[in-house]
Design an enzyme around this catalytic site. Structure first.
Site, PDB file in Angstrom:
ATOM      1  N   HIS A  85       0.958 -11.738   6.199  1.00 24.02           N
ATOM      2  CA  HIS A  85       2.235 -11.180   5.766  1.00 24.02           C
ATOM      3  C   HIS A  85       2.664 -10.107   6.756  1.00 24.02           C
ATOM      4  O   HIS A  85       1.931  -9.735   7.653  1.00 24.02           O
ATOM      5  CB  HIS A  85       2.138 -10.606   4.346  1.00 24.02           C
ATOM      6  CG  HIS A  85       1.284  -9.389   4.235  1.00 24.02           C
ATOM      7  ND1 HIS A  85       1.633  -8.304   3.463  1.00 24.02           N
ATOM      8  CD2 HIS A  85       0.105  -9.055   4.793  1.00 24.02           C
ATOM      9  CE1 HIS A  85       0.697  -7.383   3.535  1.00 24.02           C
ATOM     10  NE2 HIS A  85      -0.248  -7.815   4.338  1.00 24.02           N
ATOM     11  N   CYS A 140       1.213  -2.508  10.285  1.00 24.99           N
ATOM     12  CA  CYS A 140       1.414  -3.581   9.305  1.00 24.99           C
ATOM     13  C   CYS A 140       2.842  -4.131   9.342  1.00 24.99           C
ATOM     14  O   CYS A 140       3.158  -5.103   8.671  1.00 24.99           O
ATOM     15  CB  CYS A 140       1.075  -3.100   7.906  1.00 24.99           C
ATOM     16  SG  CYS A 140      -0.665  -2.666   7.714  1.00 24.99           S
ATOM     17  N   HIS A 178       0.243 -10.011  10.090  1.00 27.51           N
ATOM     18  CA  HIS A 178      -1.203  -9.818  10.176  1.00 27.51           C
ATOM     19  C   HIS A 178      -1.821 -10.457   8.940  1.00 27.51           C
ATOM     20  O   HIS A 178      -1.123 -10.754   7.974  1.00 27.51           O
ATOM     21  CB  HIS A 178      -1.561  -8.322  10.266  1.00 27.51           C
ATOM     22  CG  HIS A 178      -1.186  -7.549   9.055  1.00 27.51           C
ATOM     23  ND1 HIS A 178       0.112  -7.140   8.784  1.00 27.51           N
ATOM     24  CD2 HIS A 178      -1.924  -7.127   7.996  1.00 27.51           C
ATOM     25  CE1 HIS A 178       0.143  -6.475   7.641  1.00 27.51           C
ATOM     26  NE2 HIS A 178      -1.084  -6.459   7.128  1.00 27.51           N
ATOM     27  N   HIS A 191      -5.175 -11.096   5.987  1.00 27.20           N
ATOM     28  CA  HIS A 191      -6.235 -10.500   5.166  1.00 27.20           C
ATOM     29  C   HIS A 191      -7.060 -11.614   4.541  1.00 27.20           C
ATOM     30  O   HIS A 191      -6.538 -12.688   4.242  1.00 27.20           O
ATOM     31  CB  HIS A 191      -5.650  -9.673   4.016  1.00 27.20           C
ATOM     32  CG  HIS A 191      -4.887  -8.479   4.437  1.00 27.20           C
ATOM     33  ND1 HIS A 191      -5.499  -7.320   4.855  1.00 27.20           N
ATOM     34  CD2 HIS A 191      -3.556  -8.254   4.514  1.00 27.20           C
ATOM     35  CE1 HIS A 191      -4.572  -6.428   5.153  1.00 27.20           C
ATOM     36  NE2 HIS A 191      -3.381  -6.979   4.967  1.00 27.20           N
ATOM     37  N   ASP A 214      -3.328 -19.261  -0.808  1.00 26.79           N
ATOM     38  CA  ASP A 214      -4.391 -19.424   0.175  1.00 26.79           C
ATOM     39  C   ASP A 214      -3.880 -20.111   1.438  1.00 26.79           C
ATOM     40  O   ASP A 214      -3.232 -21.164   1.367  1.00 26.79           O
ATOM     41  CB  ASP A 214      -5.557 -20.221  -0.420  1.00 26.79           C
ATOM     42  CG  ASP A 214      -6.801 -20.173   0.456  1.00 26.79           C
ATOM     43  OD1 ASP A 214      -7.012 -19.160   1.158  1.00 26.79           O
ATOM     44  OD2 ASP A 214      -7.564 -21.158   0.443  1.00 26.79           O
ATOM     45  N   HIS A 215      -4.159 -19.496   2.581  1.00 30.15           N
ATOM     46  CA  HIS A 215      -3.742 -19.979   3.893  1.00 30.15           C
ATOM     47  C   HIS A 215      -2.220 -20.140   3.985  1.00 30.15           C
ATOM     48  O   HIS A 215      -1.718 -21.109   4.522  1.00 30.15           O
ATOM     49  CB  HIS A 215      -4.476 -21.275   4.270  1.00 30.15           C
ATOM     50  CG  HIS A 215      -5.893 -21.014   4.636  1.00 30.15           C
ATOM     51  ND1 HIS A 215      -6.874 -20.878   3.677  1.00 30.15           N
ATOM     52  CD2 HIS A 215      -6.495 -20.814   5.837  1.00 30.15           C
ATOM     53  CE1 HIS A 215      -8.027 -20.627   4.275  1.00 30.15           C
ATOM     54  NE2 HIS A 215      -7.826 -20.575   5.583  1.00 30.15           N
ATOM     55  N   GLU A 274      -7.934  -5.673  -0.784  1.00 30.29           N
ATOM     56  CA  GLU A 274      -7.232  -6.056   0.439  1.00 30.29           C
ATOM     57  C   GLU A 274      -8.148  -5.878   1.644  1.00 30.29           C
ATOM     58  O   GLU A 274      -8.161  -6.692   2.550  1.00 30.29           O
ATOM     59  CB  GLU A 274      -5.978  -5.199   0.598  1.00 30.29           C
ATOM     60  CG  GLU A 274      -5.201  -5.493   1.859  1.00 30.29           C
ATOM     61  CD  GLU A 274      -4.045  -4.536   2.039  1.00 30.29           C
ATOM     62  OE1 GLU A 274      -2.943  -5.024   2.319  1.00 30.29           O
ATOM     63  OE2 GLU A 274      -4.236  -3.316   1.913  1.00 30.29           O
TER      64      GLU A 274
END
Length: 167
Positions: A19, A38, A44, A46, A84-85, A130
């Site tokens: 994100h 960020c 970037h 997580h 996810d992904h 996070e």
């Protein structure tokens, strides 16, 4: 009537998403100052850890608050499949109207779980790790009503426009 013991169950899942922290309500310089690295235009990622806790009475017939298999399926549908992904800002419609902070991610997950669970009152907590140092906990509720905002006119060059149909 006999009172039943109250027990909490927590299930853990991990997912990877990227994100960019960028508010459509702020200019580019304000976003850079507020979000720092960020706010990287390329985003970037997580590896999030999410813990979902349900809490309620133990059913005397089943011995369970909730079938863990059901909780696993709700988490798959509310968390794993949509997040996810994925690029949160580009692939999840909710985040086209909301800055993809971990706070807002916890609210999104809570809302999605509430829609899926036949007994949403059992949902007690959504906790997201996070990073190893930053954790967010949401237990539902608001301090004031949230409203939808159309900010498309604020920054016409911004591709993260807020839309009125984002819920």
């Amino acid at each position: 009537m006999t009172s039943l013991p109250i027990v909490s169950i927590t299930r853990r899942e991990t997912f990877s998403s990227c994100h960019r922290l960028h508010s459509p309500f702020l200019g580019d310089e304000e976003n850079k100052k507020l979000y720092g690295k960020c706010n990287n235009p390329n985003g970037h990622g997580h590896n999030y850890v999410v813990l979902v806790t349900v809490k309620g009475p133990v059913d005397p017939q089943t011995g369970m608050v909730m079938n863990v298999h059901d909780l696993k399926q709700y988490m798959k549908d509310a968390i794993m499949d949509p997040l996810d992904h994925k690029n949160l800002d580009q692939d999840v419609p909710y985040f086209k109207a909301v800055v993809s902070t971990t706070e807002n991610l916890a609210i999104f997950i809570w809302d999605q779980l509430q829609k899926l669970m036949p007994k949403p009152q059992l949902l007690h907590e959504v906790k997201i790790l996070e990073t190893e140092k930053n954790h967010v906990v949401y237990r539902g509720g608001t301090t004031f009503p949230r409203k939808k905002v159309d900010s498309s006119h604020l920054h016409p060059g911004n591709h993260n426009h807020v839309s009125s149909d984002s819920d």
